[in-house]
Design an enzyme around this catalytic site. Sequence first.
Site, PDB file in Angstrom:
ATOM      1  N   HIS A 282      23.809  35.953  33.992  1.00  0.00           N
ATOM      2  CA  HIS A 282      23.828  35.460  35.365  1.00  0.00           C
ATOM      3  C   HIS A 282      24.984  36.021  36.183  1.00  0.00           C
ATOM      4  O   HIS A 282      24.924  35.993  37.414  1.00  0.00           O
ATOM      5  CB  HIS A 282      23.874  33.931  35.378  1.00  0.00           C
ATOM      6  CG  HIS A 282      22.530  33.298  35.180  1.00  0.00           C
ATOM      7  ND1 HIS A 282      22.009  33.070  33.931  1.00  0.00           N
ATOM      8  CD2 HIS A 282      21.603  32.860  36.068  1.00  0.00           C
ATOM      9  CE1 HIS A 282      20.810  32.518  34.059  1.00  0.00           C
ATOM     10  NE2 HIS A 282      20.548  32.374  35.338  1.00  0.00           N
ATOM     11  N   GLY A 283      26.021  36.499  35.561  1.00  0.00           N
ATOM     12  CA  GLY A 283      27.106  37.064  36.339  1.00  0.00           C
ATOM     13  C   GLY A 283      28.276  37.473  35.475  1.00  0.00           C
ATOM     14  O   GLY A 283      28.516  36.908  34.397  1.00  0.00           O
TER      15      GLY A 283
END
Length: 432
Positions: A282-283
Amino acid sequence: MFSFAFYAWGEPLWVFLLVSVSLLGYLVSLFIARHRGTAKGKFVYILSICFIIAVLGYFKYTDFLIDNVNEWFGLGAARPNIALPIGISFFTFEIICYMTDVYKGTIQAPRSPMKMLLYVSFFPHLIAGPIIRFTDIEAQMDNRKISLANFSQGVTRFVIGLGKKVILANSVGEIVPNLIGSDSSNSFLGVWFGVCLYALQIYFDFSGYSDMAVGLGKMFGFTLKENFNYPYISKSAGDFWRRWNISLGGFFRDYVYIPLGGNRKRMVRNLFVVWFLTGLWHGANWNFIIWGLYYGTLILLERLFLQKWLERLPAFVSHIYLLGLMLIGWVWFYFTDLSQAWTTLKIMFGFEYRPFITPDSFIFIRENISLFIVAAVAATPLMKHLVKRLAAYRPAGVLVSYAGPIYNFIVLAISTVLLVGSTYNPFLYYRF
């Protein structure tokens, strides 16, 4: 070719990366299919998977790695500030799915490169998912049916997604920064209201895009699988992740968790590997890793003993349990600054004093409570069930049939007005 033109419109440079890794996946899969079951085939498969992961890692995690090495060892290595190609997390995972399924013999590698290129670049899902598998659309490539009925259904689904994004997610998203992470509005009630709004924002933002992708696919004769199933009505963390971003959960289950041994061997290790990777996907920041491991811990505890307790409790208690823990998770997801996330959680649970409510937060809550109620109801299947019930009775059923086109027109008109009058507001999942 239209899909590549669509990607090139927003990413003219990185379209060459998309074409290159897609053709690599195609050529490698032909080789793997020809040498399946041999040491040579296995070596090329592993090497190609490592290369695709390296491509993703270079663009997405190089800066993160350098920042952490500099901090840990006191170095001063320059940060390259590498631009992140839109959708790279999605199309690299799809190439991995394709090559793995060919390696396992689940699919036959098509001789024509056009099928592979269409699978990876299909524009409705290219830039923000959902992750689809070749088996999902292989038969539809040759036998898709474009009809007026399908096109109409696709338009309705697209408009629903557009409304979720523009009317709900964007409207809610404008309020959130004023209530969390803001010195002027930090109050106990304001922070809780802001976190609840953020939970709705990210749901409508991502599920809205997924609806638009499904709708566009339907217009072109493709039926894509659902990616959300009302996750906020869940009763446990495990149930939540069976309903939220279904395609990503399915990828990690089938291509990471089960190959590692699943529930049969080293279940705890496998679970934390999957949730570490889910957070990292996700990041490139520690808050996402914490968020992923947080859910991994919850799911482990549910498997060990919590699930048995939850099943004995009234349904509404299980719902409250999930909603409370889910909101804690979204705090970690929202703040890339860990100190801000920690401060927000301390405010929420009374470990750091803030006024119960301030004049500023009172105004924000009073002016937006109606929007919150509408969004909260829209996040449940209540309206869907109501429409189905009305459609089953005459003359209400006749009214429902006419209401569809009217609804589409109204939502499209409102969304257009809001888009024309707003600043640039991309989908949150573009950055993943």
